[in-house]
Design an enzyme around this catalytic site. Structure first.
Site, PDB file in Angstrom:
ATOM      1  N   THR A  43       1.467  -1.058  -0.233  1.00  0.00           N
ATOM      2  CA  THR A  43      -0.198   0.256   0.585  1.00  0.00           C
ATOM      3  C   THR A  43       0.930   1.444  -0.595  1.00  0.00           C
ATOM      4  O   THR A  43       1.994   0.961  -0.067  1.00  0.00           O
ATOM      5  CB  THR A  43      -0.954   0.005   1.014  1.00  0.00           C
ATOM      6  OG1 THR A  43      -2.404   0.743   1.041  1.00  0.00           O
ATOM      7  CG2 THR A  43      -0.342  -0.384   2.806  1.00  0.00           C
ATOM      8  N   LYS A  47       2.903   1.783  -3.749  1.00  0.00           N
ATOM      9  CA  LYS A  47       2.563   0.621  -4.811  1.00  0.00           C
ATOM     10  C   LYS A  47       2.982   1.335  -5.781  1.00  0.00           C
ATOM     11  O   LYS A  47       3.372   0.362  -7.139  1.00  0.00           O
ATOM     12  CB  LYS A  47       1.181   1.692  -4.997  1.00  0.00           C
ATOM     13  CG  LYS A  47      -0.107   1.090  -3.978  1.00  0.00           C
ATOM     14  CD  LYS A  47      -1.178   1.935  -4.279  1.00  0.00           C
ATOM     15  CE  LYS A  47      -1.965   1.137  -2.625  1.00  0.00           C
ATOM     16  NZ  LYS A  47      -3.584   1.293  -3.285  1.00  0.00           N
ATOM     17  N   ASP A  83      -7.523  -2.367  -6.973  1.00  0.00           N
ATOM     18  CA  ASP A  83      -8.651  -1.315  -6.306  1.00  0.00           C
ATOM     19  C   ASP A  83      -9.593  -0.539  -7.497  1.00  0.00           C
ATOM     20  O   ASP A  83     -10.752  -0.411  -6.951  1.00  0.00           O
ATOM     21  CB  ASP A  83      -7.465   0.104  -6.297  1.00  0.00           C
ATOM     22  CG  ASP A  83      -6.654   0.047  -4.940  1.00  0.00           C
ATOM     23  OD1 ASP A  83      -7.156  -0.730  -3.920  1.00  0.00           O
ATOM     24  OD2 ASP A  83      -5.440   0.623  -5.341  1.00  0.00           O
ATOM     25  N   ALA A 108      -7.653  13.361  -9.494  1.00  0.00           N
ATOM     26  CA  ALA A 108      -7.067  12.765 -10.559  1.00  0.00           C
ATOM     27  C   ALA A 108      -5.250  12.218  -9.826  1.00  0.00           C
ATOM     28  O   ALA A 108      -4.584  11.853 -10.913  1.00  0.00           O
ATOM     29  CB  ALA A 108      -6.244  14.160 -11.612  1.00  0.00           C
ATOM     30  N   ALA A 111      -5.747   7.003  -6.739  1.00  0.00           N
ATOM     31  CA  ALA A 111      -7.395   6.226  -6.534  1.00  0.00           C
ATOM     32  C   ALA A 111      -7.760   6.911  -7.371  1.00  0.00           C
ATOM     33  O   ALA A 111      -8.805   5.916  -8.174  1.00  0.00           O
ATOM     34  CB  ALA A 111      -7.549   6.832  -5.414  1.00  0.00           C
ATOM     35  N   GLY A 218     -17.390   4.285   0.145  1.00  0.00           N
ATOM     36  CA  GLY A 218     -16.148   3.242  -0.683  1.00  0.00           C
ATOM     37  C   GLY A 218     -15.714   2.082   0.902  1.00  0.00           C
ATOM     38  O   GLY A 218     -14.881   1.358   0.249  1.00  0.00           O
TER      39      GLY A 218
HETATM   40  P1  ATR Z   1      -4.844   9.011  -3.415  1.00  0.00           P
HETATM   41  O1  ATR Z   1      -3.999   7.784  -3.819  1.00  0.00           O
HETATM   42  O2  ATR Z   1      -5.375   8.560  -2.456  1.00  0.00           O
HETATM   43  O3  ATR Z   1      -5.386   8.815  -5.098  1.00  0.00           O
HETATM   44  P2  ATR Z   1      -3.479  11.203  -4.174  1.00  0.00           P
HETATM   45  O4  ATR Z   1      -1.801  10.391  -5.398  1.00  0.00           O
HETATM   46  O5  ATR Z   1      -1.955  11.641  -3.168  1.00  0.00           O
HETATM   47  O6  ATR Z   1      -3.730  10.062  -2.694  1.00  0.00           O
HETATM   48  O7  ATR Z   1      -4.080  11.960  -4.421  1.00  0.00           O
HETATM   49  C1  ATR Z   1      -4.974  13.155  -3.967  1.00  0.00           C
HETATM   50  C2  ATR Z   1      -6.245  13.613  -4.501  1.00  0.00           C
HETATM   51  O8  ATR Z   1      -7.825  14.485  -3.902  1.00  0.00           O
HETATM   52  C3  ATR Z   1      -5.660  14.685  -5.483  1.00  0.00           C
HETATM   53  O9  ATR Z   1      -6.347  14.348  -6.522  1.00  0.00           O
HETATM   54  C4  ATR Z   1      -5.928  15.471  -5.027  1.00  0.00           C
HETATM   55  O10 ATR Z   1      -5.624  16.899  -5.393  1.00  0.00           O
HETATM   56  P3  ATR Z   1      -4.285  17.836  -6.405  1.00  0.00           P
HETATM   57  O11 ATR Z   1      -4.174  16.848  -7.278  1.00  0.00           O
HETATM   58  O12 ATR Z   1      -4.573  18.962  -6.388  1.00  0.00           O
HETATM   59  O13 ATR Z   1      -3.919  17.500  -5.438  1.00  0.00           O
HETATM   60  C5  ATR Z   1      -7.006  15.730  -4.023  1.00  0.00           C
HETATM   61  N1  ATR Z   1      -6.949  16.963  -3.250  1.00  0.00           N
HETATM   62  C6  ATR Z   1      -6.254  16.593  -1.717  1.00  0.00           C
HETATM   63  N2  ATR Z   1      -6.892  16.926  -1.085  1.00  0.00           N
HETATM   64  C7  ATR Z   1      -7.759  17.969  -1.614  1.00  0.00           C
HETATM   65  C8  ATR Z   1      -7.829  19.328  -1.237  1.00  0.00           C
HETATM   66  N3  ATR Z   1      -8.001  19.898   0.751  1.00  0.00           N
HETATM   67  N4  ATR Z   1      -8.645  20.250  -2.257  1.00  0.00           N
HETATM   68  C9  ATR Z   1      -9.002  19.656  -3.089  1.00  0.00           C
HETATM   69  N5  ATR Z   1      -8.647  18.161  -3.993  1.00  0.00           N
HETATM   70  C10 ATR Z   1      -7.048  17.368  -2.958  1.00  0.00           C
END
Ligand code: ATR
Length: 260
Positions: A43, A47, A83, A108, A111, A218
């Site tokens: 995890t 990953k 996932d 984006a 996940a 989820g």
């Molecule tokens: P995961 O593997 O869980 O998807 P990640 O790759 O760090 O974790 O992605 C987190 C996602 O949540 C991203 O789309 C992030 O937006 P950014 O690409 O702009 O960073 C989004 N995200 C996290 N915190 C956020 C916030 N407070 N407001 C809007 N988007 C958020």
């Protein structure tokens, strides 16, 4: 949930947590090879980092360059990403039809990539992507186009991303009580999916429920990614209810203690 399933089926196996550092990854694989480990999950934050150390990748893992499940095979360690396929299976278990529906992916990150690619592989063909950082939404759009050139995918600002199915893949709402999309987007949709499972009811899901818009969290994505992993490791159909009960017990037990 895995150990509960092994016990139910009389399989002589256990599922154990190991805390490792990035430097230990290659040693870990060697240790697992010689000790007869049949498979494992990996995890965050490993990953993507594990990919160079694996011998084979499934198509989805290859596309995503990300792995959460590893299986021992005759040709070495094979990486899978369950996932997204688990997510698709959770929608199908909830009888949510994804074909001919406009799907909004909020986020984006890793996940979002897993979820969107598996939806596309499963036949979804009309996507809107919103992400705080637009360049990452563009990159995800490009990835979906590579999965299938027939897919319609648009990167949009929040005020212009109405869709039939809204899927939150961000961490917004996990601990801040915030909602990742405006009310108009929620109320104009037919189905809300939040991949957050703790809290079980996020602000997004509560707003949907208050307007009687179908919604799921989820938890089943977590369950079905595990079910897919279990079936890859054992070649045996996973005992769904045993795994679900075990998962609910471990995911929500701390919260119930807090409430007491
Ligand atoms: P995961 O593997 O869980 O998807 P990640 O790759 O760090 O974790 O992605 C987190 C996602 O949540 C991203 O789309 C992030 O937006 P950014 O690409 O702009 O960073 C989004 N995200 C996290 N915190 C956020 C916030 N407070 N407001 C809007 N988007 C958020």
């Amino acid at each position: 949930m895995h150990t509960a399933a092994f016990q139910k089926l009389g399989i002589n196996a256990v599922y154990l947590p190991f805390l490792i550092t990035e430097e230990q990854l290659p040693q870990l694989l060697n240790a697992f090879s010689i000790t007869g480990v049949q498979g494992f999950n990996i995890t965050l934050p490993f990953k993507e980092k594990i990919v160079p150390f694996l011998d084979l990748l499934s198509n989805e893992a290859e596309m995503l360059q990300s792995v959460n499940t590893v299986v021992r095979t005759d040709s070495g360690w094979k990486g899978y990403s369950t996932d997204g396929s688990g997510f698709v299976r959770s929608l199908s278990a909830a009888k949510i039809d994804i074909l001919s529906k406009k799907i909004l992916i909020v986020g984006a990150g890793g996940a979002a990539r897993s979820v969107a690619v598996s939806l596309a592989i499963a036949g979804a063909s009309d996507f809107v992507i919103y992400n705080r950082t637009e360049s990452k939404a563009e990159a995800l759009s490009g990835l979906l186009q590579r999965v299938s050139p027939e897919i319609s995918v648009r990167v949009a600002p929040l005020e212009d991303c109405a869709a039939d199915i809204v899927i939150n893949t961000t961490s917004v709402g996990m601990s801040d009580g915030k909602c990742p999309v405006p009310d108009e987007i929620i109320f104009g949709s037919k189905q809300i999916v939040d991949i957050i499972y703790n809290p079980a009811v996020t602000t997004l899901l509560k707003k949907a429920a208050d307007k009687s818009i179908p919604n799921i969290n989820g938890l089943d994505m977590l369950l079905y990614q595990g079910i897919e992993a279990f079936e890859l490791w054992t070649g045996t159909q996973a005992p769904l209810e045993i795994m679900r009960n075990s998962l609910i017990g471990s995911v929500y037990s701390d919260t119930s203690k807090d409430r007491d």
